[in-house]
Design a protein around this motif. Structure first.
Motif, PDB file in Angstrom:
ATOM      1  N   GLY A  69      -8.968  20.566 -93.565  1.00  0.00           N
ATOM      2  CA  GLY A  69      -9.716  19.983 -94.674  1.00  0.00           C
ATOM      3  C   GLY A  69     -10.976  20.764 -94.979  1.00  0.00           C
ATOM      4  N   ARG A  70     -11.712  20.258 -95.956  1.00  0.00           N
ATOM      5  CA  ARG A  70     -12.969  20.871 -96.362  1.00  0.00           C
ATOM      6  C   ARG A  70     -14.130  20.123 -95.713  1.00  0.00           C
ATOM      7  N   LYS A  71     -15.063  20.877 -95.175  1.00  0.00           N
ATOM      8  CA  LYS A  71     -16.237  20.272 -94.557  1.00  0.00           C
ATOM      9  C   LYS A  71     -17.014  19.429 -95.559  1.00  0.00           C
ATOM     10  N   SER A  72     -17.186  19.941 -96.764  1.00  0.00           N
ATOM     11  CA  SER A  72     -17.984  19.241 -97.767  1.00  0.00           C
ATOM     12  C   SER A  72     -17.277  18.019 -98.315  1.00  0.00           C
ATOM     13  N   ALA A  73     -15.942  17.938 -98.194  1.00  0.00           N
ATOM     14  CA  ALA A  73     -15.193  16.811 -98.738  1.00  0.00           C
ATOM     15  C   ALA A  73     -14.876  15.765 -97.676  1.00  0.00           C
ATOM     16  N   LEU A  74     -15.319  15.987 -96.458  1.00  0.00           N
ATOM     17  CA  LEU A  74     -14.997  15.078 -95.367  1.00  0.00           C
ATOM     18  C   LEU A  74     -15.474  13.666 -95.675  1.00  0.00           C
ATOM     19  N   ILE A  75     -14.589  12.689 -95.482  1.00  0.00           N
ATOM     20  CA  ILE A  75     -14.915  11.281 -95.720  1.00  0.00           C
ATOM     21  C   ILE A  75     -15.283  10.627 -94.387  1.00  0.00           C
ATOM     22  N   VAL A  76     -16.393   9.928 -94.371  1.00  0.00           N
ATOM     23  CA  VAL A  76     -16.781   9.126 -93.202  1.00  0.00           C
ATOM     24  C   VAL A  76     -16.808   7.673 -93.659  1.00  0.00           C
ATOM     25  N   THR A  77     -15.868   6.867 -93.164  1.00  0.00           N
ATOM     26  CA  THR A  77     -15.782   5.474 -93.605  1.00  0.00           C
ATOM     27  C   THR A  77     -16.877   4.637 -92.962  1.00  0.00           C
ATOM     28  N   LEU A  86     -17.149   3.834 -97.665  1.00  0.00           N
ATOM     29  CA  LEU A  86     -16.357   2.636 -97.931  1.00  0.00           C
ATOM     30  C   LEU A  86     -15.552   2.262 -96.692  1.00  0.00           C
ATOM     31  N   PRO A  87     -15.033   1.045 -96.633  1.00  0.00           N
ATOM     32  CA  PRO A  87     -14.251   0.657 -95.448  1.00  0.00           C
ATOM     33  C   PRO A  87     -12.986   1.486 -95.263  1.00  0.00           C
ATOM     34  N   ALA A  88     -12.377   1.908 -96.366  1.00  0.00           N
ATOM     35  CA  ALA A  88     -11.123   2.663 -96.289  1.00  0.00           C
ATOM     36  C   ALA A  88     -11.047   3.622 -97.470  1.00  0.00           C
ATOM     37  N   PRO A  89     -10.236   4.650 -97.377  1.00  0.00           N
ATOM     38  CA  PRO A  89     -10.117   5.600 -98.484  1.00  0.00           C
ATOM     39  C   PRO A  89      -9.503   4.955 -99.726  1.00  0.00           C
ATOM     40  N   GLU A  90      -9.866   5.510-100.873  1.00  0.00           N
ATOM     41  CA  GLU A  90      -9.281   5.122-102.146  1.00  0.00           C
ATOM     42  C   GLU A  90      -8.784   6.389-102.834  1.00  0.00           C
ATOM     43  N   ALA A  91      -8.029   6.230-103.917  1.00  0.00           N
ATOM     44  CA  ALA A  91      -7.416   7.415-104.536  1.00  0.00           C
ATOM     45  C   ALA A  91      -7.382   7.305-106.049  1.00  0.00           C
ATOM     46  N   GLY A 124     -16.911   4.378 -89.357  1.00  0.00           N
ATOM     47  CA  GLY A 124     -17.254   5.539 -88.560  1.00  0.00           C
ATOM     48  C   GLY A 124     -16.119   6.503 -88.329  1.00  0.00           C
ATOM     49  N   ARG A 125     -15.031   6.362 -89.104  1.00  0.00           N
ATOM     50  CA  ARG A 125     -13.900   7.264 -88.956  1.00  0.00           C
ATOM     51  C   ARG A 125     -14.049   8.464 -89.892  1.00  0.00           C
ATOM     52  N   ASN A 126     -13.823   9.673 -89.366  1.00  0.00           N
ATOM     53  CA  ASN A 126     -13.842  10.886 -90.178  1.00  0.00           C
ATOM     54  C   ASN A 126     -12.429  11.161 -90.713  1.00  0.00           C
TER      55      ASN A 126
END
Length: 678
Positions: free
Chosen positions: A350-358, A389-394, A361-363
């Motif tokens: 993945g991309r460092k700058s696009a990393l999602i942290v919910t 956010l609590p979980a990813p969205e799309a 606390g999950r990466n």
């Protein structure tokens, strides 16, 4: 390392009559001929072109482009490579920033910065702001990468390599063209339209597979979307590509399921990883690898390590810098997250700058989840977000009119751990280079996409495009539309199309006048209608002139009756204006103008070439296409300013209905037996 001309001259001595370039649509070029033509071209360039500033190169694939590329490299004249899908603003910025233009500096466009010493190529890789940075590469770096590619895959793969990526894409130039020249293979370089890529972002994969089989292609470089298209066609048609010995895939992560499907069909797929700063390829799977998802081992010219925070760090042949900014010595911190396993294979996660942290606390790497989503056949594109956010969205783009996105998301979630599953999703319009949301290599421009869909309420024009995606896909699936865009129609079909166009275009101004009569209390819309009326008056006469120039009977067209489908479309428009909300007329404007742009840009030239008709037979299509490109910007500003919800609802309803009705007009035109892209 010797320059490419020296390599070409060696090939000319050892096998002078062997084919070096095969454009398919024109006579092939032997190594002996290529050596002479490149040397002559380089000599002429040295006499006529300044090496102090880049030479703009923006040509379709073919012999002229290939020879120009080689001659400029030999003459040591920097090349500014401009992909055809760049917007005019991006082209203007690239030309001005690199110093390729001749215009004087101004307050709006300052003097260009100097290029780093030794620059052979300037390539602009990003453009989400409209002012991307130009990466400067040297000839030794590019040739070192090409040589490493040949070393990694073996010269035995130097058979017939076909250029599929759009012209100007660095990956194809270095790893495809230059590597093929070094290895002594044949570079098959047909015009994009010839291989189903008249629009590289809406490929005709049936035509592509058929041509690759007929031309006995042995190697390809693909982005994942092209691989998915080829695999789907091969699965459905049973066509095989037995000559292929190498299919390199890069630009984005490839879903493991797609790799499995490709390999089940016998496609020799190898994943790779690269960066523009590294002149394209950094690593590539070897032929005997069995580690789906790996990007292979770094090539001979490059070393990779992982920083403590997971970022991939590279050392080896590097770019010289960007325009006006020479590169600092030292390793390149890529911004990509990954790992190196105990076999020395690189895994890009993945991309460092696009990393999602919910918020739990999950990466989460969005590319990982996006690969699972786009592995579903109903999802064409996906962008995953959800930091905090609590979980990813799309944000999702459907792949077909009847796509069941809810079911597709549910299926993708089955393959994801609970913390990475998509909680919410939204259907949006396609991400493309034209709207600044996709790179030429198929990478998402996340900031631009987020700015449109996630930062505040989207503009109404963007909502209109998103809400009519399925209707547009249905329209584009009509066989007559697809044949017209591909240019595979007869003169009779073209004249029949013009006759129906005359029957509905002659109602354009009366429809506007009818809408105007019911909008007298709306000065904003009256001004727009008055401008449209002035612009559109008399356009039906252009069509009659085109009919005559195409060999049809214009007088007979004038007195003919419209097809029932054409009459139904026009009658519906009058009825909506006279009995409903007259602002609905602007829904019809949206459909007709956006469609005419596509037909003018893609269809007119293809039909003209196929039928051998003069330019005078296409005045309506070409002129109206240019007008409607300007109109669409005007139109977007107009509808974005509409505050009344009832107006927006009426426009959207009319647009959806008009795609179907206008599609019916095309479907009413009788077709002959011929190839229609699938």
């Amino acid at each position: 390392m010797n320059g490419l001309l020296a390599v070409i001259q060696d090939h000319a001595l050892t096998h002078p009559r062997a084919i070096a370039l095969d454009p398919v649509t024109a006579p092939p070029v032997t190594w002996e001929e290529l050596a002479d033509r490149v040397a002559d071209k380089a000599y002429g360039l040295r006499l006529s072109v300044s090496a102090a500033k880049p030479h703009v190169l923006s040509l379709d694939h073919g012999v002229d482009a290939a020879i120009a590329e080689l001659a400029l490299l030999e003459a040591r004249i920097p090349v500014l490579s401009l992909p055809a899908f760049f917007t005019p603003e991006q082209v203007q910025h690239a030309v001005a920033a690199s110093g390729a233009g001749a215009a004087r500096p101004s307050a709006a466009q300052p003097a260009p910065s100097p290029l780093p010493r030794g620059t052979a190529r300037v390539t602009f890789t990003s453009g989400s702001t409209g002012t991307p940075k130009g990466v400067c590469l040297s000839a030794p770096q590019m040739l070192a990468v090409a040589a490493s590619v040949v070393e990694a895959v073996g010269a035995e793969h130097a058979g017939r390599h076909c250029a599929l990526l759009p012209p100007g894409i660095l990956l194809e130039t270095v790893a495809g063209f230059f590597a093929t020249v070094l290895a002594g293979g044949t570079y098959v370089c047909p015009p994009q339209a010839e291989v189903g890529l008249a629009d590289p972002f809406r490929p005709d994969f049936v035509a592509m597979v058929q041509k690759l089989a007929a031309w006995e292609i042995t190697s390809l470089i693909l982005v994942p979307e092209y691989l998915a298209g080829l695999v789907t066609v091969m699965e459905k048609t049973g066509i095989t590509l037995p000559c292929l010995t190498l299919v390199a895939v890069g630009g984005a992560r490839v879903p493991a399921e797609l790799l499995a499907r490709a390999r089940a069909l016998g496609l020799p797929v190898r994943q790779g990883y690269g960066l523009t700063e590294c002149a394209s390829v950094v690593s590539l799977e070897s032929a005997d690898e069995d580690a789906p998802g790996s990007a292979g081992r770094p090539l001979a010219h490059m070393k990779a390590r992982i920083a403590p925070d997971g970022e991939i760090v590279l050392e080896g042949e590097m770019f010289l810098g960007t325009i006006g900014e020479p590169r600092d010595a030292g390793p390149l911190f890529t911004g990509d997250i990954g790992r190196v396993d105990d076999q020395g294979r690189l895994w890009v996660e993945g991309r460092k700058s696009a990393l999602i942290v919910t918020s739990f606390g999950r990466n989460i790497s969005p590319e990982w989840v996006e690969a699972e989503l786009t592995a579903q056949r109903d999802i064409l594109q996906a962008m995953v977000h959800g930091d905090g956010l609590p979980a990813p969205e799309a944000l999702l783009v459907p792949a077909r009119p009847g796509a069941d996105l809810a079911a597709a998301v549910a299926a993708a979630n089955e393959g994801l751990p609970a913390y990475a599953r998509i909680a919410k999703w939204r259907e949006v319009a396609p991400f493309t280079p034209m709207n600044g949301q996709l790179t030429g290599n198929g990478r998402l421009r996340r900031k631009a996409i987020a700015a449109m869909w996630l930062e505040g309420a989207p503009r109404f024009f963007d909502e209109l495009e998103a809400a009519t995606v399925r209707e547009r896909l249905g329209f584009l699936a009509i066989p007559q539309v697809r044949a017209g865009l591909a240019g595979t129609i007869s003169r009779r079909m073209y004249i029949d199309y013009l006759r129906q166009a005359w029957h509905h275009v002659r109602h354009t101004v009366p429809l506007m006048q009818a809408a105007r009569a019911r909008l007298l209390d709306r000065p904003d819309l009256l001004a727009a209608l008055d401008e449209y009326i002035e612009e559109e008056t008399g356009h039906e006469e252009w069509i009659l002139a085109d009919i005559a120039a195409a060999g049809g009977d214009a007088d007979a067209a004038r007195v003919s009756d419209p097809a029932p489908a054409t009459k139904a479309m026009v009658d519906h428009a009058y009825r909506c204006i006279e009995e409903g909300n007259p602002a609905s007329f602007f829904g019809m404007v949206y459909v007709l103008e956006s469609v005419s742009v596509a037909i003018a840009q893609r269809g007119a030239s293809a039909v003209a070439e196929n039928l051998g008709l003069p330019p005078e037979a296409f005045t309506y299509l070409t002129s109206h296409g240019a007008l409607d490109q300007d109109h669409m910007a005007f139109y977007a500003d107009l509808v974005n300013g509409l505050a009344r919800e009832e107006d927006r609802a009426a426009i959207l309803t009319m647009a959806r209905e008009m795609f179907g009705l206008f599609g019916g007009v095309f479907a009413s035109i009788a077709m002959e037996d011929q190839h229609v892209p699938a």
